[in-house]
Design a protein around this motif. Structure first.
Motif, mmCIF file in Angstrom:
data_model
loop_
_atom_site.group_PDB
_atom_site.id
_atom_site.type_symbol
_atom_site.label_atom_id
_atom_site.label_comp_id
_atom_site.label_asym_id
_atom_site.label_seq_id
_atom_site.Cartn_x
_atom_site.Cartn_y
_atom_site.Cartn_z
ATOM 1 N N MET A 1 0.834 -1.380 -0.150
ATOM 2 C CA MET A 1 -0.091 -0.005 0.091
ATOM 3 C C MET A 1 0.854 1.303 0.026
ATOM 4 O O MET A 1 1.816 1.321 0.701
ATOM 5 C CB MET A 1 -0.870 -0.029 1.234
ATOM 6 C CG MET A 1 -1.516 1.323 1.512
ATOM 7 S SD MET A 1 -2.920 0.982 2.712
ATOM 8 C CE MET A 1 -1.971 1.845 4.029
ATOM 9 N N GLN B 1 -10.418 2.257 -4.706
ATOM 10 C CA GLN B 1 -9.580 1.581 -4.097
ATOM 11 C C GLN B 1 -10.095 0.627 -2.876
ATOM 12 O O GLN B 1 -10.748 1.420 -2.107
ATOM 13 C CB GLN B 1 -8.379 2.361 -3.695
ATOM 14 C CG GLN B 1 -7.118 1.432 -3.098
ATOM 15 C CD GLN B 1 -6.112 2.375 -2.888
ATOM 16 O OE1 GLN B 1 -5.597 3.171 -3.523
ATOM 17 N NE2 GLN B 1 -5.329 2.142 -1.943
ATOM 18 N N THR C 1 -7.062 -1.993 2.299
ATOM 19 C CA THR C 1 -6.020 -3.097 2.426
ATOM 20 C C THR C 1 -6.250 -4.050 3.354
ATOM 21 O O THR C 1 -6.970 -3.950 4.349
ATOM 22 C CB THR C 1 -4.713 -2.259 3.040
ATOM 23 O OG1 THR C 1 -3.459 -3.132 2.806
ATOM 24 C CG2 THR C 1 -4.768 -1.751 4.144
ATOM 25 N N GLN D 1 -3.635 -5.837 4.360
ATOM 26 C CA GLN D 1 -2.002 -6.047 5.154
ATOM 27 C C GLN D 1 -2.144 -5.355 6.456
ATOM 28 O O GLN D 1 -2.869 -4.511 6.848
ATOM 29 C CB GLN D 1 -0.947 -5.502 4.054
ATOM 30 C CG GLN D 1 -1.294 -6.032 2.818
ATOM 31 C CD GLN D 1 -0.966 -7.629 2.780
ATOM 32 O OE1 GLN D 1 0.040 -8.101 3.539
ATOM 33 N NE2 GLN D 1 -1.676 -8.408 2.072
ATOM 34 N N CYS E 1 -0.826 -2.671 9.151
ATOM 35 C CA CYS E 1 -0.636 -1.133 8.910
ATOM 36 C C CYS E 1 -0.019 -0.642 10.022
ATOM 37 O O CYS E 1 0.089 -1.083 11.319
ATOM 38 C CB CYS E 1 -2.183 -0.655 8.874
ATOM 39 S SG CYS E 1 -2.960 -1.108 7.451
ATOM 40 N N TYR F 1 -8.564 0.305 5.759
ATOM 41 C CA TYR F 1 -8.171 -1.247 5.932
ATOM 42 C C TYR F 1 -9.557 -1.823 6.429
ATOM 43 O O TYR F 1 -10.540 -1.113 6.553
ATOM 44 C CB TYR F 1 -7.107 -1.591 7.401
ATOM 45 C CG TYR F 1 -7.451 -0.214 8.499
ATOM 46 C CD1 TYR F 1 -8.414 -0.482 9.389
ATOM 47 C CD2 TYR F 1 -6.444 0.630 8.486
ATOM 48 C CE1 TYR F 1 -8.496 0.441 10.391
ATOM 49 C CE2 TYR F 1 -6.475 1.663 9.414
ATOM 50 C CZ TYR F 1 -7.882 1.624 10.312
ATOM 51 O OH TYR F 1 -7.871 2.494 11.434
ATOM 52 N N ASP G 1 2.012 0.557 5.052
ATOM 53 C CA ASP G 1 2.380 -0.821 5.628
ATOM 54 C C ASP G 1 3.000 -0.832 6.835
ATOM 55 O O ASP G 1 4.142 -0.150 7.008
ATOM 56 C CB ASP G 1 3.319 -1.647 4.432
ATOM 57 C CG ASP G 1 2.347 -1.583 3.150
ATOM 58 O OD1 ASP G 1 1.082 -1.736 3.260
ATOM 59 O OD2 ASP G 1 3.054 -1.759 1.750
#
Length: 138
Positions: free
Chosen positions: A1, A42, A45, A47, A49, A82, A130
């Protein structure tokens, strides 16, 4: 990201506020600022963070604990930046006076942050990126 950042002008509201309507309004203000800056279409995410929150206050700061500053902002970003705030594995939180003389190193700070600091208006700066590798110990 890619690192994602935005600012929210005004004084933050503590997660422990007795005025729940004011707290909800603060979270909506944070969410609106994030939606405005988040790239259209978008997805959030998935992932881990790092969430960075800096409260730049005027002469009289809002006295609130760092965790109570963080929680409403963290919750406001759920499902947008997120998928769930459990993904926030790392945080950096700071409260600092807007009246300090700041030094900016070339290429190390965002144009958004520099511009907003120069406005001398109380605000909260938020950046999500990230998380650092958890294979390295602190």
């Amino acid at each position: 990201m890619q690192p994602f950042e935005f600012v929210v002008v005004g004084r933050p509201i503590s997660h422990q506020s007795n005025n729940k309507a004011l707290l909800r309004q603060w979270q909506e203000t944070v969410r609106t600022a994030a939606v405005t800056a988040w790239p259209e279409e978008q997805p959030p995410t998935t992932q881990p963070c790092l969430l960075v929150v800096v409260y730049f206050f005027g002469r009289l700061p809002a006295y609130l604990d760092n965790d109570n500053l963080l929680k409403p902002i963290q919750d406001a970003l759920n499902g947008l930046v997120y998928e769930d705030d459990r993904q926030v594995t790392d945080t950096a939180i700071r409260r600092t006076s807007i009246e300090v003389q700041f030094r900016f190193r070339s290429g190390r700070h965002s144009a958004l942050l520099m511009q907003t600091i120069r406005s001398e208006t109380e605000f909260v700066y938020v950046r999500v990126e990230d998380a650092p590798s958890h294979e390295e110990l602190l």
